[in-house]
Design an enzyme around this catalytic site. Structure first.
Site, mmCIF file in Angstrom:
data_model
loop_
_atom_site.group_PDB
_atom_site.id
_atom_site.type_symbol
_atom_site.label_atom_id
_atom_site.label_comp_id
_atom_site.label_asym_id
_atom_site.label_seq_id
_atom_site.Cartn_x
_atom_site.Cartn_y
_atom_site.Cartn_z
ATOM 1 N N LYS A 121 0.728 -1.330 -0.088
ATOM 2 C CA LYS A 121 -0.350 0.360 0.154
ATOM 3 C C LYS A 121 1.128 0.986 0.008
ATOM 4 C CE LYS A 121 -4.394 -1.983 2.580
ATOM 5 N NZ LYS A 121 -4.985 -1.435 3.093
ATOM 6 N N LYS A 203 -8.745 -11.900 -10.228
ATOM 7 C CA LYS A 203 -9.932 -11.797 -8.813
ATOM 8 C C LYS A 203 -11.257 -11.097 -8.981
ATOM 9 C CE LYS A 203 -9.856 -11.690 -4.029
ATOM 10 N NZ LYS A 203 -9.281 -11.358 -2.597
ATOM 11 N N LYS A 206 -14.650 -5.159 -6.832
ATOM 12 C CA LYS A 206 -14.885 -3.948 -7.447
ATOM 13 C C LYS A 206 -14.993 -2.732 -7.631
ATOM 14 C CE LYS A 206 -14.829 -3.773 -1.381
ATOM 15 N NZ LYS A 206 -15.905 -3.864 -0.693
#
Ligand code: TRP
Length: 337
Positions: A121, A203, A206
């Protein structure tokens, strides 16, 4: 899942939180939320919205507030019973932030620096590498340890955070005597990893830019049918589970999760039938699976008073447990209590 369903006289404490980002996808639902609902029937479950964790990416306040409420409503909509389980919002139970601070002082800079998710991140968002992001796993440890959790259902990406939670718990217990239950990760089976309908090597996510790649738990039946009709498959025209047939394998996994049928049974059911038939059948199974979730969600979102009362009640129950643990910890480390 069966192995962890405990007899009523000796229920296991199961704990997990979900971040309030966009609406869950079919992948999140089949891979996680549906299992939460199943676990909630025989275990002592505490589930909630991890809004403090979401703060690490500085979400837009109005959107953030709305999404936290929506995810809370979604937890009830999947069938978690707020009377039998605890469903709550992390930031409303102040002990999470308080225990996190204490545990920060029992976590080494070096071990937190080794967290893969932090490194990833930090590399992806160089403009906002804040201390909260660094301490994220410690807050997660606080979440879990406050409730003496036995099992923590999480995705594979959270395995390392469960490991550091166990290390922190064991270290604390060693220093101050048995205080925390050392939790176990409960990682769902690989079969429940649902892939993108457009690129079955990826995968289902969203945040996918292609709207046909993922199905939201709130998608209308016609939309679901369309998305499955345009799902990527292969040219063999045979419904069977095999290497190199990622698209069909994925549709079979989805169909299996929704109907409870295993792969041999599905292959038999669609023997001699084309992909068109199969795609329609998968879409229909998904539509029926999600229908009660969507209907319950839409009616809950109309009743803001009921929703607010559920949040208050859930947080009250959570706080009662969390406060006891925090008091015990505070006393052990020598804070004035
Ligand atoms: N970090 C978890 C995720 O992104 C969410 C989370 C926060 C969590 N606190 C937790 C999960 C405690 C399990 C237990 O998926």
């Amino acid at each position: 899942m069966e192995s962890h369903l405990s007899p009523p006289e000796k229920k296991k404490r199961v704990f997990s939180l979900i971040q309030p980002t966009a609406m869950p996808t079919l992948g999140n639902y089949l891979g996680a939320l549906k299992n939460w609902k199943e676990m909630s029937e025989l275990n002592d479950c505490i589930f909630g919205v991890a809004d403090l964790h979401a703060l690490t990416v500085r979400p837009e306040p109005a959107v953030f507030r709305r999404q936290s409420l929506e995810i809370f409503a979604m937890l009830l909509s999947i069938g978690l019973d707020p009377e039998k389980n605890i469903v709550f919002v992390q930031s409303r139970v102040e002990q999470h932030a308080q225990l996190a601070w204490i545990l920060n002082c029992y976590t080494q800079f070096g071990e937190a620096s080794r967290m893969t998710q932090f490194k990833e991140k930090a590399a992806a968002h160089e403009e906002n590498v804040n201390v909260g992001l660094f301490a994220y796993p410690v807050l997660m440890a606080a979440d879990i340890l406050l409730y003496n959790s036995d099992f923590v259902p999480v995705g594979e990406d959270q395995r390392q955070h469960l490991e550091i939670t166990r290390d922190i718990a064991e270290r604390f217990n060693q220093l101050y005597g048995r205080t925390f239950t050392v939790p176990e990760a409960y990682i769902g089976k690989v079969g429940a990893r649902i892939m993108s309908l457009q690129d079955p090597a990826k995968k289902m996510s969203k945040s996918d830019l292609n709207p046909k790649a993922s199905v939201s738990v709130l998608d209308e039946p016609e939309v679901i049918l369309k998305k499955f009709k345009s799902a990527v498959t292969d040219s063999e025209a045979c419904v069977r589970y095999a290497e190199g047939k990622d698209g069909i394998n994925n549709l079979m996994a989805i169909y299996s999760c929704c109907t409870g049928r295993d792969f041999p049974a599905i292959e038999k059911e669609f023997e001699g039938r084309g992909y068109g038939d199969f795609k329609t059948a998968v879409a229909e199974a998904v539509i029926e699976e999600l229908r009660p979730v969507r209907e319950s969600y839409l009616s809950l979102m109309k009743d803001s008073g009921y929703l607010a009362a559920c949040i208050d009640a859930g947080c009250g129950k959570a706080r009662a447990i969390a406060a006891k643990t925090l008091a015990k910890v505070s006393k052990k480390v020598g804070l004035l209590v």
